[in-house]
Scaffold this active site. Structure first.
Site, PDB file in Angstrom:
ATOM      1  N   GLY A 165     -25.485  70.732  36.461  1.00 47.60           N
ATOM      2  CA  GLY A 165     -25.125  69.330  36.275  1.00 47.60           C
ATOM      3  C   GLY A 165     -23.894  69.519  35.102  1.00 47.60           C
ATOM      4  O   GLY A 165     -23.724  70.459  34.652  1.00 47.60           O
ATOM      5  N   CYS A 166     -23.156  68.281  34.963  1.00 49.42           N
ATOM      6  CA  CYS A 166     -22.053  68.326  34.040  1.00 49.42           C
ATOM      7  C   CYS A 166     -21.749  67.326  33.323  1.00 49.42           C
ATOM      8  O   CYS A 166     -22.361  65.969  34.160  1.00 49.42           O
ATOM      9  CB  CYS A 166     -20.788  68.869  34.781  1.00 49.42           C
ATOM     10  SG  CYS A 166     -21.083  70.542  35.723  1.00 49.42           S
ATOM     11  N   GLY A 167     -20.954  67.058  32.443  1.00 45.17           N
ATOM     12  CA  GLY A 167     -20.157  65.767  32.018  1.00 45.17           C
ATOM     13  C   GLY A 167     -18.904  66.235  32.274  1.00 45.17           C
ATOM     14  O   GLY A 167     -18.209  66.908  31.934  1.00 45.17           O
TER      15      GLY A 167
END
Lengths: 408, 511
Positions: free
Chosen positions: A37-39
């Site tokens: 996941g990432c921002g």
């Protein structure tokens, strides 16, 4: 190979030990891609005023929950007003050998007008080794001899060179190669990377940023986001379940995958569809996140026909699975594109400053509010692109009908 | 030396039976229905009992019709002295050929227990890093197009140009089609059932090379007309108004071989449909005698496109052979809008056993080779790849898609749905289920509406299973599975196969 065992006590935010191998320009031998996941966060000045790097760093850092210290990066556009017409090739080198290899390769193939060391802090909380970061301002020569004279256009020639460097030149990796832009990324937390490059020293008209929560290691500086080719910069939160299919399309069109991530393929897809095939941005976005055939059947006749043919023709460009992406380009004008998958399985929120001068896109509203407490925010729809252009404003908010304004 | 005075009868060795019907006389009502239904005359009435008369092929018809449920068919235990090298099968073959001196014929697909590579492949599923999808709650699409694709859309002055007339495509509701089974190899009722099912399912059915019966023109928009080396039944109605035209070069069960419908099967109906005299053998030459090379094929493709006014996709079907990748690339360059690859386990109404069992390439490997080669040559996004040959289940279908087929061709499974028990006697024309026969009393046994319904149910079930698997993989449209070999892993005995198919081994992840 610049491989060094770093501080054995290094842990992530949860106190979990972090693998100690660390790679800069060279691809880790066991590298098979990355998940997680990432921002993502971005801002674009709509009136052309410059935005300081400090602002994007604050946007990204507030979403610390979305990262675990294994990669973050920034891309700045409108960065080199004095050299706007020159390509800026920004490199990671493992060591001086890598620099020599790359310069030897570029010699005679590019007209290098100026080169400089990119500022990095000599001491950092980031685990060493650090790459040598160097940038070259170059023009493409009239005589372009590459595997014989392939009669390539300027941009296609540069794509060939950069892909060759990243696939074949040892200890060197070209992380960005566009006009009037550069990528600053590495293996650390968002704030560590901002600090490493001293981001507040830069100002630009548009910023993209990305922080990672990978489920796998090892860490590779060049594999961090944004991924870039020419002036395209892509930050991506997601996992493309159709990667094997998408990769085939870009490889069929001559792109060579060197980073082996879905984000790399997404970058090449934008280049293929928008720069090479000249599709309007919203049309390319539809091909990547198309409506269902059921919904297409409900469209007006002309739109329906376009939608069907996009799905048929660019079937391999359909990005299946969860994603939200932020895409930037500087040519022909500074453009910010944000797009989420057609079920919107990953978050994307857009915002506009009260005076209408700056637009934002980010994974979380907090990223916008931290720098623009009074911003007007909204959620772009699933598969519906947000598009903003410096000097023109927000062209699509991501809530309009699919092909509004497209000529057919 | 073969002395004609030594008749088959004199020289024949009596061989042990392979199957024996056993009747539970406590339950048998002596209704004799089984005797009437057994087209192989393997049952007879003797004294006061129904008894085995020899020659049972295990077609199972007697079991299905017995009102007392008192019949079971038992395989006869091995009657030959055990030998590790000289199997019963090899000894039976030798004995049969020593009697007849002929080429051994058989039907259905290769029946040697070659392991299916499909069984060595495992599917992926989504966990944590991407969400799986419930197909009952959210759309999961299986719409599939068959035909040539343009590769890219033209943009002129910022205007997107679509030239849809250049590239006729057929839309189907699922990535499945019925293979080519001719009228002649199967009965009128059986072919009607296939066409009815294709219409109902909104997919495509192959005509086979036996022409098209006028009664079936009503299904033409779902029929792919086959142009084979015999050119049977080719007339304007056969080419116009159908969904697609396919040139048949080869068949998986008998690569390099032609076809032979014996004269006794060429009834009035068959003769009219094939446009040949009644009672004459219908011989399909081994090659097309106007295609001795790739440029000849290109000419025939052009002729067919010209004569159908460029309104239909024109495809080419080949048997999966060792150089299938390069041949496939040649077909696309010759102008084929779609190509069909038939693996060596594919079915047949009659084929020499030596070819059926020993020639060709497993469809799994063939699909991967074609997909890879077309990708390398930058042609894969121009053409539709259909593939079949031994597809037994939705799992096989899904794996074939992931290996690189756009459309999976299924024939034997559809016939099993109608009643076929794969007894492999099609070449004898005595099919007790009324499928692979032209005998009126037998063909009457097959109700086309019932058979069509059963096929529709089977395919709908497979399509539901496809959606379930797509959803589990986090994929919501079937095109994102086609050629997505990342979502397969190989667990079989020979990692070289995985390497050739470009499939990772189990245990290998992404990162």
């Amino acid at each position: 190979m610049n491989r060094q065992v770093s501080d054995p006590g290094r842990t992530d935010r949860q106190g979990m030990p972090v693998r100690t191998e660390n790679y800069t320009a060279s691809r880790p031998p066991e590298w098979q891609g990355q998940l997680g996941g990432c921002g993502i966060a971005s801002c674009i000045s709509l009136n052309g005023d410059l935005i300081c790097g400090d602002r994007i760093a604050r946007m990204l850092t507030i979403m610390e929950e979305r990262e675990n210290g294994l990669g973050a990066g920034y891309a700045c556009y409108g960065l080199f007003p004095q050299r706007r017409e020159q390509y800026c090739l920004q490199f990671f080198f493992d060591d001086e050998d890598g620099k020599r290899n790359a310069e030897e390769f570029m010699s005679g193939r590019l007209d290098i007008l100026h080169d400089e060391k990119v500022f990095t802090r000599e001491r950092s909380t980031i685990a060493p080794p650090y790459p040598i970061v160097w940038r070259y301002f170059a023009e493409v020569p009239e005589r372009r001899s590459w595997k014989g004279d392939l009669d390539l256009g300027e941009e296609d020639y540069l794509v060939e060179l950069v892909q060759h460097i990243n696939g074949n030149v040892e200890k060197a990796f070209c992380v960005s190669s566009g006009k009037d832009m550069a990528v600053f990324k590495g293996n650390g937390y968002s704030y560590e990377i901002a600090d490493f490059y001293d981001l507040p020293r830069y100002s630009g008209t548009m910023w993209l940023s990305h922080s990672r929560f990978p489920t796998n290691s090892p860490a590779w500086w060049a594999g961090a986001h944004p991924l870039s080719l020419l002036d395209w910069g892509v930050c991506h939160n997601g996992e493309i379940t159709s990667y094997g299919v998408n990769r085939k399309l870009v490889e069929m069109n001559g792109y060579r995958c060197t980073v082996l991530t879905d984000t790399e393929v997404v970058t090449y897809l934008w280049d293929l569809m928008v720069r090479r095939n000249r599709l309007p941005v919203e049309v390319a976005a539809f091909a990547m996140a198309p409506s269902t055939f059921h919904d297409i059947a409900l469209m007006p006749p002309a739109e329906r026909r376009l939608a069907e043919w996009l799905r048929i023709t660019y079937r391999e460009a359909f990005l299946n699975g969860p994603f939200s992406i932020i895409v930037g380009r500087s040519q022909p004008e500074t453009t910010l594109i944000a797009l989420a998958d057609r079920k919107k399985l990953r978050p994307m929120i857009a915002g506009l400053s009260p005076d209408g001068s700056v637009a934002y896109c980010a994974s979380e509203e907090s990223a916008i509010r931290i720098v623009e407490p009074e911003a007007r925010t909204w959620a772009p729809e699933a598969g519906n692109p947000f598009i903003a252009v410096t000097g023109k404003g927000v062209l699509r908010r991501g809530i309009e009908p699919s092909f509004q304004g497209v000529r057919m | 030396m073969s002395d004609p005075k030594i008749t088959a009868k004199r020289s024949d060795h009596r061989l042990p039976e392979r199957f024996v019907p056993r009747i539970d006389y406590d339950l048998c009502r002596v209704c004799k229905r089984c005797i009437n239904e057994c087209s192989y005359q393997a049952l007879e009435f003797k004294g006061s009992k129904v008894v085995s008369a020899g020659g049972c092929v295990a077609c199972g018809r007697c079991i299905a019709v017995c009102p007392a449920n008192c019949i079971e068919i038992r395989p006869v235990p091995p009657q030959f002295a055990p030998h590790g090298n000289w199997s019963e099968r090899s000894r039976r073959s030798i004995l049969a050929q020593a009697s007849s001196g002929g080429v051994l014929l058989s039907s259905c697909g290769a029946d040697d227990p070659h392991p299916a590579i499909f069984d060595d492949l495992l599917l992926d599923a989504a966990q944590v890093t991407n969400p799986s999808i419930d197909p009952l709650r959210e759309p999961v699409e299986t719409v599939t197009y068959l035909g040539r694709r343009p590769g890219k859309l033209e943009v002129c002055d910022g205007k997107v140009i679509i030239r849809e007339d250049d590239t006729p495509l057929i839309r189907m509701d699922m990535p499945l089609m019925f293979g080519h089974i001719s009228l002649g190899s199967i009965s009128y009722n059986a072919q009607k059932a296939l066409f009815m099912a294709a219409k109902e399912l909104n997919i495509v059915a192959g005509s086979g090379e036996g022409g098209l019966h006028p009664d079936f023109y009503q299904y033409a928009d779902r029929i792919c007309s086959e142009v084979a080396s015999g050119r049977f039944g080719i007339k304007p109605e056969y080419l116009k108004g159908v969904a697609a035209v396919e040139i048949k070069i080869g068949q998986g069960a008998k690569p390099g071989h032609g076809g032979h419908l014996p004269g006794e099967k060429v009834t009035t109906m068959i003769s009219e449909t094939r446009m040949i005299p009644r009672g004459t053998d219908a011989l399909s030459p081994y090659p097309h005698h106007d295609i001795y090379s790739i440029e000849d094929l290109a000419q025939l493709i052009s002729v067919l496109k010209e004569s159908t006014e460029y309104r239909l996709p024109v495809g080419v079907k080949i048997a999966a052979v060792h150089n299938v990748g390069a041949i496939a690339s040649g077909l696309v360059r010759a102008g084929a809008d779609f190509l069909t690859v038939d693996g060596f386990k594919g079915g047949t109404g009659a084929a020499p056993r030596v070819i059926r069992d020993h020639a060709g390439l497993p469809v799994e490997v063939a699909i991967a080779a074609v997909d890879r080669r077309l990708t390398q040559e930058g042609l894969r996004n121009r053409v539709t790849v259909c593939a079949g040959g031994g597809i037994r289940s939705s799992a096989d279908m899904i794996k074939a898609l992931a290996l690189g087929a756009d459309v999976v061709m299924v024939s034997t499974a559809a016939m099993i749905a109608m009643g076929c028990r794969v007894c492999q006697q099609c070449h004898r024309g005595l099919c007790s289920w009324g499928i692979a026969t032209q005998r009126d009393d037998l063909t009457d046994r097959l109700d086309p509406e019932v058979a069509a319904t059963r096929i529709v149910r089977l395919f709908q079930a497979w399509n539901e299973e496809l959606k379930e698997v797509l959803g589990a993989m986090g994929i919501d449209a079937v095109e994102s599975l086609v050629g997505n070999r990342d979502r397969l892993r190989y667990r079989g005995p020979n990692p070289k196969i995985a390497e050739v198919m470009n499939v990772k081994h189990i245990g290998e992840g992404w990162g």
